[in-house]
Design a protein around this motif. Structure first.
Motif, PDB file in Angstrom:
ATOM      1  N   GLU A 152      -4.797   6.633 -22.424  1.00 48.27           N
ATOM      2  CA  GLU A 152      -5.777   5.553 -22.548  1.00 48.27           C
ATOM      3  C   GLU A 152      -5.352   4.333 -21.729  1.00 48.27           C
ATOM      4  O   GLU A 152      -6.189   3.675 -21.090  1.00 48.27           O
ATOM      5  CB  GLU A 152      -5.939   5.176 -24.022  1.00 48.27           C
ATOM      6  CG  GLU A 152      -6.985   4.104 -24.289  1.00 48.27           C
ATOM      7  CD  GLU A 152      -8.397   4.533 -23.932  1.00 48.27           C
ATOM      8  OE1 GLU A 152      -9.225   3.639 -23.667  1.00 48.27           O
ATOM      9  OE2 GLU A 152      -8.664   5.753 -23.909  1.00 48.27           O
ATOM     10  N   ALA A 153      -4.061   4.040 -21.732  1.00 52.02           N
ATOM     11  CA  ALA A 153      -3.565   2.914 -20.935  1.00 52.02           C
ATOM     12  C   ALA A 153      -3.755   3.182 -19.442  1.00 52.02           C
ATOM     13  O   ALA A 153      -4.121   2.276 -18.677  1.00 52.02           O
ATOM     14  CB  ALA A 153      -2.090   2.662 -21.247  1.00 52.02           C
ATOM     15  N   LEU A 154      -3.521   4.414 -19.016  1.00 52.94           N
ATOM     16  CA  LEU A 154      -3.745   4.767 -17.606  1.00 52.94           C
ATOM     17  C   LEU A 154      -5.224   4.630 -17.246  1.00 52.94           C
ATOM     18  O   LEU A 154      -5.569   4.189 -16.143  1.00 52.94           O
ATOM     19  CB  LEU A 154      -3.261   6.195 -17.337  1.00 52.94           C
ATOM     20  CG  LEU A 154      -1.744   6.402 -17.307  1.00 52.94           C
ATOM     21  CD1 LEU A 154      -1.401   7.887 -17.271  1.00 52.94           C
ATOM     22  CD2 LEU A 154      -1.116   5.691 -16.105  1.00 52.94           C
ATOM     23  N   HIS A 155      -6.082   5.007 -18.176  1.00 57.84           N
ATOM     24  CA  HIS A 155      -7.527   4.862 -17.947  1.00 57.84           C
ATOM     25  C   HIS A 155      -7.893   3.384 -17.783  1.00 57.84           C
ATOM     26  O   HIS A 155      -8.669   3.016 -16.886  1.00 57.84           O
ATOM     27  CB  HIS A 155      -8.285   5.479 -19.123  1.00 57.84           C
ATOM     28  CG  HIS A 155      -9.775   5.351 -19.023  1.00 57.84           C
ATOM     29  ND1 HIS A 155     -10.546   6.175 -18.233  1.00 57.84           N
ATOM     30  CD2 HIS A 155     -10.627   4.465 -19.610  1.00 57.84           C
ATOM     31  CE1 HIS A 155     -11.815   5.817 -18.340  1.00 57.84           C
ATOM     32  NE2 HIS A 155     -11.894   4.782 -19.171  1.00 57.84           N
ATOM     33  N   LYS A 156      -7.347   2.539 -18.634  1.00 57.56           N
ATOM     34  CA  LYS A 156      -7.614   1.099 -18.534  1.00 57.56           C
ATOM     35  C   LYS A 156      -7.069   0.526 -17.227  1.00 57.56           C
ATOM     36  O   LYS A 156      -7.699  -0.333 -16.604  1.00 57.56           O
ATOM     37  CB  LYS A 156      -6.992   0.372 -19.729  1.00 57.56           C
ATOM     38  CG  LYS A 156      -7.673   0.673 -21.058  1.00 57.56           C
ATOM     39  CD  LYS A 156      -6.978  -0.043 -22.210  1.00 57.56           C
ATOM     40  CE  LYS A 156      -7.688   0.249 -23.535  1.00 57.56           C
ATOM     41  NZ  LYS A 156      -7.028  -0.430 -24.678  1.00 57.56           N
ATOM     42  N   LEU A 157      -5.907   1.002 -16.827  1.00 61.13           N
ATOM     43  CA  LEU A 157      -5.312   0.539 -15.573  1.00 61.13           C
ATOM     44  C   LEU A 157      -6.190   0.935 -14.386  1.00 61.13           C
ATOM     45  O   LEU A 157      -6.449   0.131 -13.482  1.00 61.13           O
ATOM     46  CB  LEU A 157      -3.911   1.138 -15.430  1.00 61.13           C
ATOM     47  CG  LEU A 157      -3.098   0.743 -14.190  1.00 61.13           C
ATOM     48  CD1 LEU A 157      -2.814  -0.755 -14.180  1.00 61.13           C
ATOM     49  CD2 LEU A 157      -1.783   1.528 -14.150  1.00 61.13           C
ATOM     50  N   LEU A 158      -6.665   2.174 -14.397  1.00 63.04           N
ATOM     51  CA  LEU A 158      -7.506   2.676 -13.316  1.00 63.04           C
ATOM     52  C   LEU A 158      -8.784   1.857 -13.172  1.00 63.04           C
ATOM     53  O   LEU A 158      -9.221   1.554 -12.052  1.00 63.04           O
ATOM     54  CB  LEU A 158      -7.840   4.149 -13.572  1.00 63.04           C
ATOM     55  CG  LEU A 158      -8.880   4.802 -12.651  1.00 63.04           C
ATOM     56  CD1 LEU A 158      -8.389   4.815 -11.211  1.00 63.04           C
ATOM     57  CD2 LEU A 158      -9.183   6.217 -13.128  1.00 63.04           C
ATOM     58  N   HIS A 159      -9.368   1.475 -14.300  1.00 63.71           N
ATOM     59  CA  HIS A 159     -10.657   0.781 -14.275  1.00 63.71           C
ATOM     60  C   HIS A 159     -10.520  -0.739 -14.348  1.00 63.71           C
ATOM     61  O   HIS A 159     -11.498  -1.441 -14.613  1.00 63.71           O
ATOM     62  CB  HIS A 159     -11.537   1.302 -15.409  1.00 63.71           C
ATOM     63  CG  HIS A 159     -11.930   2.741 -15.229  1.00 63.71           C
ATOM     64  ND1 HIS A 159     -12.933   3.144 -14.373  1.00 63.71           N
ATOM     65  CD2 HIS A 159     -11.405   3.884 -15.757  1.00 63.71           C
ATOM     66  CE1 HIS A 159     -13.038   4.459 -14.401  1.00 63.71           C
ATOM     67  NE2 HIS A 159     -12.120   4.935 -15.230  1.00 63.71           N
ATOM     68  N   GLY A 160      -9.313  -1.236 -14.107  1.00 62.47           N
ATOM     69  CA  GLY A 160      -9.113  -2.670 -13.957  1.00 62.47           C
ATOM     70  C   GLY A 160      -9.134  -3.479 -15.233  1.00 62.47           C
ATOM     71  O   GLY A 160      -9.221  -4.715 -15.182  1.00 62.47           O
ATOM     72  N   ARG A 161      -9.029  -2.833 -16.374  1.00 63.20           N
ATOM     73  CA  ARG A 161      -9.032  -3.577 -17.637  1.00 63.20           C
ATOM     74  C   ARG A 161      -7.662  -4.171 -17.939  1.00 63.20           C
ATOM     75  O   ARG A 161      -7.540  -5.099 -18.736  1.00 63.20           O
ATOM     76  CB  ARG A 161      -9.494  -2.664 -18.774  1.00 63.20           C
ATOM     77  CG  ARG A 161     -10.964  -2.267 -18.651  1.00 63.20           C
ATOM     78  CD  ARG A 161     -11.335  -1.145 -19.591  1.00 63.20           C
ATOM     79  NE  ARG A 161     -11.084  -1.481 -20.984  1.00 63.20           N
ATOM     80  CZ  ARG A 161     -11.242  -0.607 -21.982  1.00 63.20           C
ATOM     81  NH1 ARG A 161     -11.641   0.627 -21.721  1.00 63.20           N
ATOM     82  NH2 ARG A 161     -11.002  -0.977 -23.225  1.00 63.20           N
ATOM     83  N   ILE A 162      -6.624  -3.621 -17.334  1.00 62.48           N
ATOM     84  CA  ILE A 162      -5.279  -4.186 -17.419  1.00 62.48           C
ATOM     85  C   ILE A 162      -4.662  -4.128 -16.028  1.00 62.48           C
ATOM     86  O   ILE A 162      -5.076  -3.329 -15.184  1.00 62.48           O
ATOM     87  CB  ILE A 162      -4.380  -3.428 -18.435  1.00 62.48           C
ATOM     88  CG1 ILE A 162      -4.280  -1.943 -18.067  1.00 62.48           C
ATOM     89  CG2 ILE A 162      -4.893  -3.591 -19.850  1.00 62.48           C
ATOM     90  CD1 ILE A 162      -3.346  -1.151 -18.971  1.00 62.48           C
ATOM     91  N   THR A 163      -3.686  -4.980 -15.774  1.00 63.84           N
ATOM     92  CA  THR A 163      -3.038  -4.997 -14.458  1.00 63.84           C
ATOM     93  C   THR A 163      -1.787  -4.128 -14.419  1.00 63.84           C
ATOM     94  O   THR A 163      -1.257  -3.841 -13.346  1.00 63.84           O
ATOM     95  CB  THR A 163      -2.644  -6.429 -14.069  1.00 63.84           C
ATOM     96  OG1 THR A 163      -1.776  -6.964 -15.076  1.00 63.84           O
ATOM     97  CG2 THR A 163      -3.881  -7.309 -13.951  1.00 63.84           C
ATOM     98  N   GLY A 164      -1.324  -3.707 -15.584  1.00 66.98           N
ATOM     99  CA  GLY A 164      -0.130  -2.879 -15.669  1.00 66.98           C
ATOM    100  C   GLY A 164       0.285  -2.758 -17.119  1.00 66.98           C
ATOM    101  O   GLY A 164      -0.278  -3.414 -18.001  1.00 66.98           O
ATOM    102  N   PHE A 165       1.254  -1.903 -17.373  1.00 66.13           N
ATOM    103  CA  PHE A 165       1.765  -1.789 -18.742  1.00 66.13           C
ATOM    104  C   PHE A 165       3.191  -1.265 -18.717  1.00 66.13           C
ATOM    105  O   PHE A 165       3.672  -0.746 -17.700  1.00 66.13           O
ATOM    106  CB  PHE A 165       0.864  -0.904 -19.614  1.00 66.13           C
ATOM    107  CG  PHE A 165       0.792   0.548 -19.211  1.00 66.13           C
ATOM    108  CD1 PHE A 165       1.649   1.488 -19.778  1.00 66.13           C
ATOM    109  CD2 PHE A 165      -0.152   0.978 -18.290  1.00 66.13           C
ATOM    110  CE1 PHE A 165       1.570   2.824 -19.421  1.00 66.13           C
ATOM    111  CE2 PHE A 165      -0.240   2.314 -17.933  1.00 66.13           C
ATOM    112  CZ  PHE A 165       0.624   3.242 -18.497  1.00 66.13           C
ATOM    113  N   THR A 166       3.846  -1.443 -19.841  1.00 67.38           N
ATOM    114  CA  THR A 166       5.233  -0.997 -20.002  1.00 67.38           C
ATOM    115  C   THR A 166       5.289   0.042 -21.113  1.00 67.38           C
ATOM    116  O   THR A 166       4.734  -0.170 -22.194  1.00 67.38           O
ATOM    117  CB  THR A 166       6.153  -2.180 -20.358  1.00 67.38           C
ATOM    118  OG1 THR A 166       6.118  -3.136 -19.301  1.00 67.38           O
ATOM    119  CG2 THR A 166       7.592  -1.706 -20.562  1.00 67.38           C
TER     120      THR A 166
END
Length: 237
Positions: free
Chosen positions: A119-133
Motif C-alpha cells: 500500500e505504501a508503494l502504491h501511495k508512493l507511485l501515485h504521488g500521495r507520499i514522497t517516500g517512506f521508511t
C-alpha cells in the motif's frame, strides 16, 4: 500464491521424509559420516519448512508449542490422576485448547489483499507520499528507505559499516543483497537498489524482493513485533 506455498510445503515434507529414512539407514549401518551429512540436510529442510509454515500461518510456532504443552500436561494428568490432581491439569489443558481454537478462528478470517508495504508503494507511485521508511528491527537499527525518482524506485539500506561491525550484515548476507540488485555507495556505507516503478504492475516484483529479504536473507522471527512503516501523507484537498 497460497497454492504455490502449499506445493513448496508438500515438496519439502517429502524431502524431510526421505532424509529421515536415509538418516535412519545410516545409523543402523553405523555410517556416521553419511549420517552427519543427512542430519545437516535435515536441519536445513526443517528450517525451510518452519519458514514456509509461518508464511502460511504466522502463529504456527505458537500452535506447535501449545500442542506440545498439551501433550505434556496430558501425561502429567494421567500420572497425577490417582493423586486427585487430575482436575488441576484438566483445567490447564482446557485453557490451552481454548487458546488454540481462538487462533484457528483467526486464521479463517478473511485477510486483506494488500500489505502495508504494498500500500505504501502504491501511495508512493501515485504521488500521495514522497517516500517512506521500513524499519525491519528497531533493536538492530536496521531499516530501508524508499523514494521515487523518474519512475525509478530507489531502495536504500544505510549504515552498512555499523551493521557489519555488529554482525547484522556478514559477508554472506551482503553478497545475497548484491545478487538482489543492491550496489555499494558512499564508500560502502550504503547499499542501494534501483528498480522500475512506473505502474502498479511493478509493485509485485519489488514486494517479491522484499519478501525474500525478510524470509530468506534474514530469519523473519528476528523482526517479530519490531517492524513498522513511517511516512508523511499529503492531505487531500
Amino acid at each position: 500464491m497460497r497454492r504455490k506455498l502449499n506445493q513448496l510445503i508438500v515438496h519439502y515434507e517429502a524431502e524431510r521424509r526421505l532424509l529421515n529414512e536415509q538418516l535412519n539407514e545410516c545409523v543402523e549401518e553405523f555410517d556416521h559420516g553419511m549420517a552427519h551429512r543427512f542430519s545437516k540436510g535435515l536441519f536445513l529442510v526443517n528450517m525451510q519448512l518452519q519458514t514456509l509454515y509461518n508464511l502460511r500461518d504466522h502463529r504456527h510456532d505458537e500452535k506447535v508449542a501449545a500442542l506440545r504443552h498439551i501433550e505434556s500436561l496430558e501425561k502429567f494428568s494421567q500420572q497425577e490422576r490417582a493423586g486427585h490432581r487430575g482436575g488441576y491439569y484438566a483445567a490447564w489443558i482446557a485453557d490451552e485448547r481454548k487458546k488454540l481454537a481462538e487462533w484457528e478462528a483467526q486464521v479463517r478470517l478473511p485477510r486483506p489483499q494488500t500489505t502495508a508495504v504494498a500500500e505504501a508503494l502504491h501511495k508512493l507511485l501515485h504521488g500521495r507520499i514522497t517516500g517512506f521508511t521500513l524499519t525491519l528491527s528497531r533493536a538492530m537499527g536496521l531499516y530501508l528507505t524508499f523514494r521515487l525518482a523518474r519512475r525509478t524506485l530507489i531502495i536504500t539500506l544505510p549504515e552498512v559499516r555499523r551493521h557489519r561491525e555488529h554482525y547484522h550484515l556478514p559477508k554472506k548476507r551482503r553478497r545475497v543483497l548484491q545478487r538482489l540488485g543492491f550496489r555499494r555507495y558512499d564508500q560502502g556505507d550504503k547499499l542501494i537498489s534501483f528498480r522500475p516503478l512506473a505502474t502498479d504492475a511493478d509493485i509485485g516484483p519489488a514486494m517479491s524482493m522484499l519478501s525474500y529479504m525478510a524470509f530468506e536473507l534474514f530469519y523473519f522471527r528476528e523482526f517479530d513485533q519490531e517492524s513498522y512503516l513511517s511516512y508523511f501523507e499529503f492531505n487531500a484537498e
